[in-house]
Scaffold this motif. Structure first.
Motif, PDB file in Angstrom:
ATOM      1  N   ASP A  33      56.768  56.346  18.629  1.00 48.67           N
ATOM      2  CA  ASP A  33      57.210  56.484  17.374  1.00 48.67           C
ATOM      3  C   ASP A  33      56.120  56.337  16.315  1.00 48.67           C
ATOM      4  O   ASP A  33      55.903  56.982  15.292  1.00 48.67           O
ATOM      5  CB  ASP A  33      58.282  55.320  17.005  1.00 48.67           C
ATOM      6  CG  ASP A  33      59.210  55.293  17.944  1.00 48.67           C
ATOM      7  OD1 ASP A  33      59.232  55.777  18.869  1.00 48.67           O
ATOM      8  OD2 ASP A  33      60.263  54.380  17.629  1.00 48.67           O
ATOM      9  N   LYS A  57      59.616  62.476  23.136  1.00 52.73           N
ATOM     10  CA  LYS A  57      59.973  61.204  23.957  1.00 52.73           C
ATOM     11  C   LYS A  57      60.116  60.166  23.027  1.00 52.73           C
ATOM     12  O   LYS A  57      60.569  58.944  23.629  1.00 52.73           O
ATOM     13  CB  LYS A  57      59.033  61.095  24.917  1.00 52.73           C
ATOM     14  CG  LYS A  57      58.294  62.081  25.725  1.00 52.73           C
ATOM     15  CD  LYS A  57      59.234  63.033  26.544  1.00 52.73           C
ATOM     16  CE  LYS A  57      58.714  63.909  27.115  1.00 52.73           C
ATOM     17  NZ  LYS A  57      59.628  64.896  27.663  1.00 52.73           N
ATOM     18  N   CYS A  58      60.398  60.107  21.625  1.00 55.53           N
ATOM     19  CA  CYS A  58      60.665  58.860  21.267  1.00 55.53           C
ATOM     20  C   CYS A  58      61.415  59.466  19.735  1.00 55.53           C
ATOM     21  O   CYS A  58      61.744  60.470  19.681  1.00 55.53           O
ATOM     22  CB  CYS A  58      59.391  58.424  20.336  1.00 55.53           C
ATOM     23  SG  CYS A  58      58.333  59.110  19.690  1.00 55.53           S
ATOM     24  N   ASP A  59      61.715  58.418  19.062  1.00 55.92           N
ATOM     25  CA  ASP A  59      62.516  58.509  17.915  1.00 55.92           C
ATOM     26  C   ASP A  59      61.657  58.543  16.448  1.00 55.92           C
ATOM     27  O   ASP A  59      61.295  57.581  16.042  1.00 55.92           O
ATOM     28  CB  ASP A  59      63.586  57.345  17.688  1.00 55.92           C
ATOM     29  CG  ASP A  59      64.530  57.514  16.336  1.00 55.92           C
ATOM     30  OD1 ASP A  59      64.422  58.646  15.765  1.00 55.92           O
ATOM     31  OD2 ASP A  59      65.138  56.595  16.081  1.00 55.92           O
ATOM     32  N   HIS A  60      61.361  59.747  16.047  1.00 54.85           N
ATOM     33  CA  HIS A  60      60.620  59.871  14.829  1.00 54.85           C
ATOM     34  C   HIS A  60      61.204  59.356  13.436  1.00 54.85           C
ATOM     35  O   HIS A  60      60.668  59.070  12.454  1.00 54.85           O
ATOM     36  CB  HIS A  60      60.291  61.475  14.830  1.00 54.85           C
ATOM     37  CG  HIS A  60      61.559  62.236  14.373  1.00 54.85           C
ATOM     38  ND1 HIS A  60      62.352  62.683  15.135  1.00 54.85           N
ATOM     39  CD2 HIS A  60      61.677  62.623  12.936  1.00 54.85           C
ATOM     40  CE1 HIS A  60      63.231  63.409  14.327  1.00 54.85           C
ATOM     41  NE2 HIS A  60      62.850  63.481  12.999  1.00 54.85           N
ATOM     42  N   LEU A  61      62.493  58.862  13.735  1.00 56.77           N
ATOM     43  CA  LEU A  61      63.083  58.271  12.468  1.00 56.77           C
ATOM     44  C   LEU A  61      63.253  56.760  12.660  1.00 56.77           C
ATOM     45  O   LEU A  61      63.872  56.046  11.950  1.00 56.77           O
ATOM     46  CB  LEU A  61      64.482  59.135  12.259  1.00 56.77           C
ATOM     47  CG  LEU A  61      64.167  60.317  11.637  1.00 56.77           C
ATOM     48  CD1 LEU A  61      65.648  61.132  11.624  1.00 56.77           C
ATOM     49  CD2 LEU A  61      63.471  60.547  10.314  1.00 56.77           C
ATOM     50  N   SER A  62      62.597  56.249  13.589  1.00 59.93           N
ATOM     51  CA  SER A  62      62.736  54.802  13.898  1.00 59.93           C
ATOM     52  C   SER A  62      62.132  53.976  12.756  1.00 59.93           C
ATOM     53  O   SER A  62      61.280  54.460  12.049  1.00 59.93           O
ATOM     54  CB  SER A  62      62.161  54.295  15.301  1.00 59.93           C
ATOM     55  OG  SER A  62      60.652  54.420  15.311  1.00 59.93           O
ATOM     56  N   ASP A  63      62.510  52.670  12.644  1.00 63.16           N
ATOM     57  CA  ASP A  63      61.957  51.714  11.729  1.00 63.16           C
ATOM     58  C   ASP A  63      60.304  51.690  11.925  1.00 63.16           C
ATOM     59  O   ASP A  63      59.680  51.668  10.969  1.00 63.16           O
ATOM     60  CB  ASP A  63      62.400  50.432  11.471  1.00 63.16           C
ATOM     61  CG  ASP A  63      63.669  50.457  11.291  1.00 63.16           C
ATOM     62  OD1 ASP A  63      64.503  51.391  10.475  1.00 63.16           O
ATOM     63  OD2 ASP A  63      64.357  49.541  11.513  1.00 63.16           O
ATOM     64  N   LYS A  66      58.717  55.022  10.425  1.00 63.32           N
ATOM     65  CA  LYS A  66      58.806  54.895   9.108  1.00 63.32           C
ATOM     66  C   LYS A  66      57.836  54.014   8.467  1.00 63.32           C
ATOM     67  O   LYS A  66      57.116  54.314   7.317  1.00 63.32           O
ATOM     68  CB  LYS A  66      60.182  54.532   8.593  1.00 63.32           C
ATOM     69  CG  LYS A  66      61.167  55.667   8.844  1.00 63.32           C
ATOM     70  CD  LYS A  66      62.563  55.416   8.348  1.00 63.32           C
ATOM     71  CE  LYS A  66      63.569  56.353   8.553  1.00 63.32           C
ATOM     72  NZ  LYS A  66      64.858  56.199   8.248  1.00 63.32           N
ATOM     73  N   GLU A  77      61.738  62.703   7.734  1.00 64.14           N
ATOM     74  CA  GLU A  77      63.154  63.240   7.632  1.00 64.14           C
ATOM     75  C   GLU A  77      63.212  64.913   7.591  1.00 64.14           C
ATOM     76  O   GLU A  77      64.220  65.291   7.924  1.00 64.14           O
ATOM     77  CB  GLU A  77      63.678  62.572   6.191  1.00 64.14           C
ATOM     78  CG  GLU A  77      64.017  61.223   6.319  1.00 64.14           C
ATOM     79  CD  GLU A  77      64.232  60.562   4.963  1.00 64.14           C
ATOM     80  OE1 GLU A  77      63.868  61.337   3.822  1.00 64.14           O
ATOM     81  OE2 GLU A  77      64.547  59.400   4.785  1.00 64.14           O
ATOM     82  N   ILE A  81      62.785  69.823  15.375  1.00 66.88           N
ATOM     83  CA  ILE A  81      62.752  69.506  16.606  1.00 66.88           C
ATOM     84  C   ILE A  81      62.697  70.869  17.480  1.00 66.88           C
ATOM     85  O   ILE A  81      63.845  71.701  17.251  1.00 66.88           O
ATOM     86  CB  ILE A  81      63.816  68.425  17.211  1.00 66.88           C
ATOM     87  CG1 ILE A  81      63.827  67.061  16.403  1.00 66.88           C
ATOM     88  CG2 ILE A  81      63.355  68.245  18.583  1.00 66.88           C
ATOM     89  CD1 ILE A  81      62.716  66.256  16.585  1.00 66.88           C
TER      90      ILE A  81
END
Length: 96
Positions: A33, A57-63, A66, A77, A81
């Motif tokens: 991330d 392979k990860c969450d681009h909007l994770s804490d 950010k 945001e 994808i």
């Protein structure tokens, strides 16, 4: 955060988003991330706004993403994808 610094970052994103000839950044199979957040921060620093993610392979909007973006959350945001590099680059004229 809030205040002057955050407003400057938002203004920088708005200006960059109006540049239709700016390069597009494509990240492929990113698994941390924080790396996506760092890329977003660097993009904003250089006036780039369009981030495309291929098979992340990860969450681009994770804490974590950010936090590492440090004011470039709008780039995260607005990231798109894609399933393949060819799909992510089909509308581009030059690929490096």
């Amino acid at each position: 955060g809030s205040g002057y610094y955050d407003e400057q970052k938002r203004n920088a994103f708005r200006i960059a988003a109006n540049d239709t000839l700016a390069p597009v950044i494509i990240l492929v199979s990113t698994f941390l991330d924080e790396n996506i957040g760092s890329a977003a921060r660097s993009m904003l620093n250089f006036g780039l706004h369009e981030l495309r993610l291929v098979n992340p392979k990860c969450d681009h909007l994770s804490d974590k993403a950010k936090a590492r973006a440090a004011g470039a959350v709008e780039i995260l945001e607005n990231a798109k994808i894609y399933d393949s590099i060819s799909e992510a680059s089909q509308d581009l004229n030059i690929i490096m």
